[in-house]
Design an enzyme around this catalytic site. Structure first.
Site, short mmCIF file in Angstrom:
data_model
loop_
_atom_site.label_atom_id
_atom_site.label_comp_id
_atom_site.label_asym_id
_atom_site.label_seq_id
_atom_site.Cartn_x
_atom_site.Cartn_y
_atom_site.Cartn_z
CG HIS A 1 -2.11 -0.97 1.06
ND1 HIS A 1 -2.57 -1.42 -0.17
CD2 HIS A 1 -2.88 -1.58 2.00
CE1 HIS A 1 -3.59 -2.25 0.03
NE2 HIS A 1 -3.78 -2.38 1.32
CG HIS B 1 -7.84 -0.02 2.34
ND1 HIS B 1 -8.34 -0.69 3.43
CD2 HIS B 1 -7.04 -0.91 1.70
CE1 HIS B 1 -7.86 -1.92 3.46
NE2 HIS B 1 -7.07 -2.08 2.41
CD GLU C 1 -8.46 -2.83 -1.02
OE1 GLU C 1 -7.29 -2.54 -1.34
OE2 GLU C 1 -8.75 -3.79 -0.27
#
Length: 351
Positions: free
Chosen positions: A105, A179, A313
């Site tokens: 991420h 997210h 996502e």
């Protein structure tokens, strides 16, 4: 359209603003400058009761200690990059490692862990909150100075539109998503296992032992990954499918979308009557059913637990820079990265 600007907290001496938008249809939306985090989305149920439908906190400290990326914008790249490395035009790049030997991420100080600049505008038809950030060349190992913009647009149709836009002075890799963990029960009254999910996808990506796509696509037909017709999220959780067991009993997989901007994702909670429809121009959605949510903290007075929220996502498939044959989220110098996802909150129509 009402917009309330406030102070949410402080990080390293820097004030973090919050913005709350209230529309004319009973929706309330709150976000903050830290990570562009969406802290609350309040919408009515079938009886008109207004409750929060995302996981979030009321303090900066809780986000720093327990967030699990709650509500944040993820970048420069979402998902995992194998061995925290990639090669671009023959040059090797090493990224920050923050999950074993991999990059997750965007790295340690990815977009989720930064304070963005912000502004807002509103009129009778809607409100726009704009976040901007200039990511310096080499940040977390990524090449190029990247100018990023994230815009949250809210209107009276109970739509949240997230628009991402970026430009780099060097060829680089960009794959941004949001997210948020959704729970349509309202104020986290139960897990999402009884939520019903539909995804217009006939193939998903196999994961390796590090939860990174191998590059192999698997047909969803005759598997617990078949959400082409609405299925309870929990219907495959207890199966012995090796991909379900791999990620801790649930889903954490990229689904390749067969359509775009055509109501390709729908999440419903029959008990509350709430429904979330998602439309995107992205090629993929990573469905994550909260398999790794820890149990050592509370979320606004509710004990955290596995499967308390589900992430949808929208993005390009993760790690494709290292996987030949797939779109790799490469952004050329001085070209524009632009993508858009729309979330519509509504009520399930009674038959």
């Amino acid at each position: 359209m009402e917009v309330i600007e406030d102070v949410f907290g402080e990080i390293d001496g820097k004030m973090v603003k919050s913005y709350t938008v209230k529309n004319g249809a009973g929706m309330e939306f709150t976000c903050i400058e830290y990570g562009c985090i969406i802290t609350k989305i309040i919408v009515p149920d079938k009886d008109g009761v207004k409750e929060n439908v995302v996981l979030g906190f009321d303090t900066i400290e809780e986000y720093k200690d327990h967030s699990q990326y709650f509500g944040a914008v993820i970048g420069r790249t979402s998902g995992r990059i194998k061995n925290a490395a990639f090669t671009l035009d023959g040059k090797a790049y090493t990224l920050a490692k923050n999950e074993g030997g991999n990059s997750l991420h965007g790295g340690i100080d990815g977009f989720h862990n930064l304070v963005w600049d912000s502004s807002y505008e509103s009129n009778s038809s809607g409100a726009r909150i704009t976040f901007t950030y200039k990511s310096p060349d080499g940040e977390e190992g990524f090449p190029g100075e990247l100018d990023m913009q994230v815009i949250y647009t809210i209107n009276d149709a109970n739509e949240l539109i997230i628009s991402y836009r970026g430009m780099s002075d060097k060829k680089t890799v960009v794959n941004v998503t949001n997210h948020s963990y959704f729970n349509l029960s309202g104020n986290l009254k139960r897990t999402v296992l009884s939520h019903e999910l539909r995804v217009k996808s006939d193939r998903f990506l196999e994961l390796d032992s590090s939860f990174i796509p191998t590059g192999k696509t698997i047909p969803v037909e005759n598997t617990v990954f078949d959400f082409r017709k609405s299925q309870e999220v929990g219907h495959g959780i207890d199966s012995n499918d090796p991909q379900i067991e791999l990620v801790g009993g649930g889903y954490d997989h990229p689904f390749l979308l067969t359509t775009n901007n055509q109501n390709e994702i729908c999440l419903r909670d029959p008990e509350s009557g709430r429904m979330l429809q998602v439309e995107t121009d992205e090629p993929c959605v990573v469905v994550y059913s909260g398999n790794s949510l820890e149990t050592d903290f509370q979320i606004r007075g509710v004990q955290s637990q596995k499967h308390l929220g589900i992430c949808l996502e929208t993005q390009a498939p993760p790690n494709m820079i290292n996987t030949p044959g797939f779109p790799s989220a490469i952004l050329k110098a001085n070209e524009v990265y632009s993508t858009r996802t729309k979330y519509t909150f509504a009520l399930i129509e009674e038959k």
